[in-house]
Design a protein around this motif. Sequence first.
Motif, PDB file in Angstrom:
ATOM      1  N   THR A   5      37.815  38.349  50.881  1.00  0.00           N
ATOM      2  CA  THR A   5      37.459  37.264  49.943  1.00  0.00           C
ATOM      3  C   THR A   5      36.158  37.590  49.219  1.00  0.00           C
ATOM      4  O   THR A   5      36.017  37.251  48.037  1.00  0.00           O
ATOM      5  CB  THR A   5      37.342  35.913  50.653  1.00  0.00           C
ATOM      6  N   LYS A   6      35.230  38.251  49.886  1.00  0.00           N
ATOM      7  CA  LYS A   6      33.983  38.633  49.216  1.00  0.00           C
ATOM      8  C   LYS A   6      34.250  39.652  48.112  1.00  0.00           C
ATOM      9  O   LYS A   6      33.665  39.605  47.050  1.00  0.00           O
ATOM     10  CB  LYS A   6      32.983  39.201  50.218  1.00  0.00           C
ATOM     11  N   LEU A   7      35.152  40.562  48.382  1.00  0.00           N
ATOM     12  CA  LEU A   7      35.502  41.547  47.358  1.00  0.00           C
ATOM     13  C   LEU A   7      36.221  40.884  46.187  1.00  0.00           C
ATOM     14  O   LEU A   7      35.932  41.161  45.036  1.00  0.00           O
ATOM     15  CB  LEU A   7      36.409  42.634  47.963  1.00  0.00           C
ATOM     16  N   ARG A   8      37.149  39.997  46.516  1.00  0.00           N
ATOM     17  CA  ARG A   8      37.928  39.324  45.478  1.00  0.00           C
ATOM     18  C   ARG A   8      37.046  38.418  44.617  1.00  0.00           C
ATOM     19  O   ARG A   8      37.177  38.393  43.404  1.00  0.00           O
ATOM     20  CB  ARG A   8      39.046  38.499  46.128  1.00  0.00           C
ATOM     21  N   ASP A   9      36.146  37.695  45.262  1.00  0.00           N
ATOM     22  CA  ASP A   9      35.336  36.712  44.554  1.00  0.00           C
ATOM     23  C   ASP A   9      34.031  37.282  44.001  1.00  0.00           C
ATOM     24  O   ASP A   9      33.276  36.585  43.348  1.00  0.00           O
ATOM     25  CB  ASP A   9      35.001  35.532  45.481  1.00  0.00           C
ATOM     26  N   GLY A  10      33.772  38.568  44.276  1.00  0.00           N
ATOM     27  CA  GLY A  10      32.563  39.209  43.779  1.00  0.00           C
ATOM     28  C   GLY A  10      31.291  38.708  44.427  1.00  0.00           C
ATOM     29  O   GLY A  10      30.226  38.762  43.827  1.00  0.00           O
ATOM     30  N   VAL A  11      31.404  38.223  45.640  1.00  0.00           N
ATOM     31  CA  VAL A  11      30.226  37.687  46.349  1.00  0.00           C
ATOM     32  C   VAL A  11      29.411  38.807  46.925  1.00  0.00           C
ATOM     33  O   VAL A  11      29.867  39.772  47.390  1.00  0.00           O
ATOM     34  CB  VAL A  11      30.670  36.715  47.474  1.00  0.00           C
TER      35      VAL A  11
END
Length: 71
Positions: A65-71
């Motif tokens: 999710t961090k990769l997907r959301d750019g976090v």
Amino acid sequence: MGVLADQPGNAAAFARRGLGRALDVTATRGEIADAVTAVLGDSCYAAVMSAANAELSQLPPLDITKLRDGV
């Protein structure tokens, strides 16, 4: 069999580490069959894969999710 972008390099790196065999995209059915038979039938590949699995299992889980959301 690496086809695009970094795949050929990744395949070669896996082969250098004893995790498999790198084949050219022009490999014949016979060459592919021989490589698969060798990897599945030779205990040295299983031993190297077990060692790699043990090492990788020590890494923290990847949060997609961090990769997907750019976090």
